[in-house]
Design a protein around this motif. Sequence first.
Motif, PDB file in Angstrom:
ATOM      1  N   LYS A  18     -19.458 -35.399  74.773  1.00 16.72           N
ATOM      2  CA  LYS A  18     -18.405 -34.370  74.859  1.00 16.72           C
ATOM      3  C   LYS A  18     -17.029 -35.020  74.925  1.00 16.72           C
ATOM      4  O   LYS A  18     -16.068 -34.552  74.303  1.00 16.72           O
ATOM      5  CB  LYS A  18     -18.629 -33.479  76.086  1.00 16.72           C
ATOM      6  N   LEU A  19     -16.941 -36.105  75.696  1.00 15.33           N
ATOM      7  CA  LEU A  19     -15.658 -36.815  75.799  1.00 15.33           C
ATOM      8  C   LEU A  19     -15.235 -37.377  74.445  1.00 15.33           C
ATOM      9  O   LEU A  19     -14.075 -37.274  74.051  1.00 15.33           O
ATOM     10  CB  LEU A  19     -15.788 -37.981  76.791  1.00 15.33           C
ATOM     11  N   ALA A  20     -16.184 -37.975  73.750  1.00 16.65           N
ATOM     12  CA  ALA A  20     -15.881 -38.627  72.469  1.00 16.65           C
ATOM     13  C   ALA A  20     -15.367 -37.631  71.441  1.00 16.65           C
ATOM     14  O   ALA A  20     -14.567 -37.980  70.568  1.00 16.65           O
ATOM     15  CB  ALA A  20     -17.124 -39.335  71.942  1.00 16.65           C
ATOM     16  N   SER A  21     -15.806 -36.376  71.545  1.00 11.84           N
ATOM     17  CA  SER A  21     -15.403 -35.366  70.563  1.00 11.84           C
ATOM     18  C   SER A  21     -13.982 -34.861  70.782  1.00 11.84           C
ATOM     19  O   SER A  21     -13.428 -34.162  69.938  1.00 11.84           O
ATOM     20  CB  SER A  21     -16.371 -34.177  70.611  1.00 11.84           C
ATOM     21  N   ARG A  22     -13.350 -35.243  71.896  1.00 10.51           N
ATOM     22  CA  ARG A  22     -12.020 -34.712  72.221  1.00 10.51           C
ATOM     23  C   ARG A  22     -10.868 -35.610  71.798  1.00 10.51           C
ATOM     24  O   ARG A  22      -9.722 -35.201  71.838  1.00 10.51           O
ATOM     25  CB  ARG A  22     -11.926 -34.452  73.733  1.00 10.51           C
ATOM     26  N   GLY A  23     -11.170 -36.839  71.437  1.00  7.90           N
ATOM     27  CA  GLY A  23     -10.074 -37.741  71.038  1.00  7.90           C
ATOM     28  C   GLY A  23      -9.236 -38.134  72.238  1.00  7.90           C
ATOM     29  O   GLY A  23      -9.728 -38.732  73.192  1.00  7.90           O
ATOM     30  N   ARG A  24      -7.946 -37.778  72.218  1.00  8.35           N
ATOM     31  CA  ARG A  24      -7.066 -38.067  73.347  1.00  8.35           C
ATOM     32  C   ARG A  24      -7.538 -37.321  74.594  1.00  8.35           C
ATOM     33  O   ARG A  24      -7.931 -36.163  74.522  1.00  8.35           O
ATOM     34  CB  ARG A  24      -5.630 -37.643  73.041  1.00  8.35           C
ATOM     35  N   LEU A  25      -7.475 -37.983  75.750  1.00  6.69           N
ATOM     36  CA  LEU A  25      -7.992 -37.380  76.985  1.00  6.69           C
ATOM     37  C   LEU A  25      -6.872 -37.169  77.995  1.00  6.69           C
ATOM     38  O   LEU A  25      -5.928 -37.961  78.095  1.00  6.69           O
ATOM     39  CB  LEU A  25      -9.056 -38.290  77.614  1.00  6.69           C
ATOM     40  N   THR A  26      -7.001 -36.082  78.755  1.00  5.10           N
ATOM     41  CA  THR A  26      -6.110 -35.832  79.884  1.00  5.10           C
ATOM     42  C   THR A  26      -6.855 -36.173  81.168  1.00  5.10           C
ATOM     43  O   THR A  26      -8.074 -36.375  81.160  1.00  5.10           O
ATOM     44  CB  THR A  26      -5.695 -34.355  79.931  1.00  5.10           C
ATOM     45  N   GLU A  27      -6.133 -36.197  82.260  1.00  2.84           N
ATOM     46  CA  GLU A  27      -6.773 -36.454  83.553  1.00  2.84           C
ATOM     47  C   GLU A  27      -7.800 -35.367  83.863  1.00  2.84           C
ATOM     48  O   GLU A  27      -8.843 -35.622  84.460  1.00  2.84           O
ATOM     49  CB  GLU A  27      -5.704 -36.521  84.647  1.00  2.84           C
ATOM     50  N   GLY A  28      -7.511 -34.143  83.428  1.00  2.60           N
ATOM     51  CA  GLY A  28      -8.443 -33.039  83.630  1.00  2.60           C
ATOM     52  C   GLY A  28      -9.743 -33.251  82.870  1.00  2.60           C
ATOM     53  O   GLY A  28     -10.835 -32.943  83.371  1.00  2.60           O
ATOM     54  N   ASP A  29      -9.636 -33.773  81.629  1.00  2.00           N
ATOM     55  CA  ASP A  29     -10.838 -34.081  80.847  1.00  2.00           C
ATOM     56  C   ASP A  29     -11.714 -35.096  81.565  1.00  2.00           C
ATOM     57  O   ASP A  29     -12.940 -34.973  81.620  1.00  2.00           O
ATOM     58  CB  ASP A  29     -10.459 -34.642  79.470  1.00  2.00           C
ATOM     59  N   VAL A  30     -11.056 -36.114  82.111  1.00  2.00           N
ATOM     60  CA  VAL A  30     -11.794 -37.164  82.815  1.00  2.00           C
ATOM     61  C   VAL A  30     -12.477 -36.596  84.057  1.00  2.00           C
ATOM     62  O   VAL A  30     -13.650 -36.890  84.327  1.00  2.00           O
ATOM     63  CB  VAL A  30     -10.853 -38.334  83.205  1.00  2.00           C
TER      64      VAL A  30
END
Length: 453
Positions: free
Chosen positions: A15-27
Motif C-alpha cells: 500500500k505504501l509503495a503505491s502512493r509514491g511520495r509519503l506524508t507523516e500521516g501515511d507513515v
Amino acid sequence: MFDQLSGKLKNVFDKLASRGRLTEGDVDDALRGVRLALLEADVALPVIKKFMAEVREQAVGEQVLKAVKPSEQIVKVVHDGLVSVLGEGEELNLRAQPPVVVLMAGLQGSGKTTTTAKLAKRLKEKENKKVLIASLDIYRPAAQKQLGIVGERVGVDSLEIIEGQKPVDITKRALTEAKKNGYDVLMLDTAGRGDLDEELMNELIAVKKTANPTETLLVADGLTGQVAVDIAKAFNEKVGVTGIVLTRMDGDGRGGAALSMREVTGQPIKYLGMGEGLDALSPFAPERLAGRILGMGDIVEMVEKAQAAISEDDAMAMQEKMMSGKFSLADLKKQITTMQKMGSMSDLLGMMPGMSGMKDKIDPSKLDDKQLVRQVAIIDSMTPIERYNPHILNAKRKRRIAEGSGVTVNDVNKLLKSHAQMQTAMKKLKKMGGLGALAGMMGGKMGKKFPGM
C-alpha cells in the motif's frame, strides 16, 4: 513459522509503495498496520511498544520522507528494527578448558533430547569436536536409552547407563569420563517436567553447581508463543541460562516467541530447530531471519543447505549429464533426494528473494512434499534398464510400476512427461551454448554467483 506475519507486512508495504511520495500521516497509517501484525503474531506488548517507538522515530525522519523511494526506506527501517529486537546472533562459547560442559534444560516435550543430539552432531561435524552426551533424565521411561540411540545415529558417544544413579551422581561420573578420555565437549541432557515446579528447579541448580557449565541452554518450543517466553524468563531468573534454542520453528506458529525472547529474557537465541531431521538445527542469524519475515528470502541459508546436501563434484557431474542429454530417471531420483535433504518445498520457496508472498498463489499440490516421495517410489519400482531407457515403458510395464509404488498409471505418466520435458529443455540450452549462454542472456549476473558460467 512467519508466513502470516510476512503476509500482513507485505500488504502494509504494498500500500505504501503505491502512493509514491509519503506524508507523516501515511507513515503513521502504515506503522499502525505493522503494530497490528505484530500483535497478531503474539509478540510481547512491551517489545512492540519499544519497537514501534524506535521505528517511528526513524521512519518519519526527513531523510526517509524525502527519499526517491520512501516506501523502500521504511522497509529498511523496519528490517533494522526487527534485527535490533531479535538481538545479535551469538556463537556457542567453547572457549574454556576441555571438556567444555553444555547443560541442556527445558520442559518435557520441548525437544530437548533431540536438540542435544542435533547440537552434538553439529559440534562433531562443523567444529571437529569430540563430544560425549549424558542423560540425567531418570524419570521419563527409557529417556536415557533414547539419548543413547540418537547419539549412535549422529555418531557421538553416550555415557553408559547405570540404573539407580541420581542426576548429580551421573553428572560427576560424566565429568570423570569426559576428562579421562579426552573429550572436547560434554553435553548434559537434564530431565524436564510438565511445568515449572520447585523440584525441577532445585535439581537443575544442584546439577549446575556440580557441572559448572560454560553454557546453559534452554530448549523452548517455538510453537507455544508467549508461553515459551515466560518459561525462558522463569528459567533464567531461577537457574540462569546463557542462551536459548527455539524448536519447531518450521511449524505453523505465529513467531512471537522469536521476536520477544531476547528483549524479555535478556538472553540470546543461539539456535533454531527447523525440523525433525538431525541436521535441522541452524545457528540464529537475526539479519537473515528479519529478511525472511519481510519477504526478502534467505539465499545464504539456501546455498548452505545445498552445499550440505550435495558435493561440488556431484553437482558438476549432474550438470554435465543434464547438458549432454543423458539425464536418466536414476539421475532424477538423485536430484529429488537432494531437494528433500534441503528441506520442504515451501521452506525453499520462502528462502528465495521475493517469493515468500507467492506461496499462497501456487496450487498447494505443487508444494506437496509427498509428491516427491511418490516420485521416488515410482522410480524405485522400475528396473535398472527402465530407469535408463524410459522409452521402453509400455502400458503393461507402467501398470506394474504403478502397482509397485502405490500410485496410478496417470502419476507414472506425469513423471515420465516431466522427465522428458527436462531433457528437451536441456538439449535446447546445449544448442544455445549451455549455461554460459544463459548467464550471458541474464547480463552475466549468474556468472558472478556461479564461477565458470
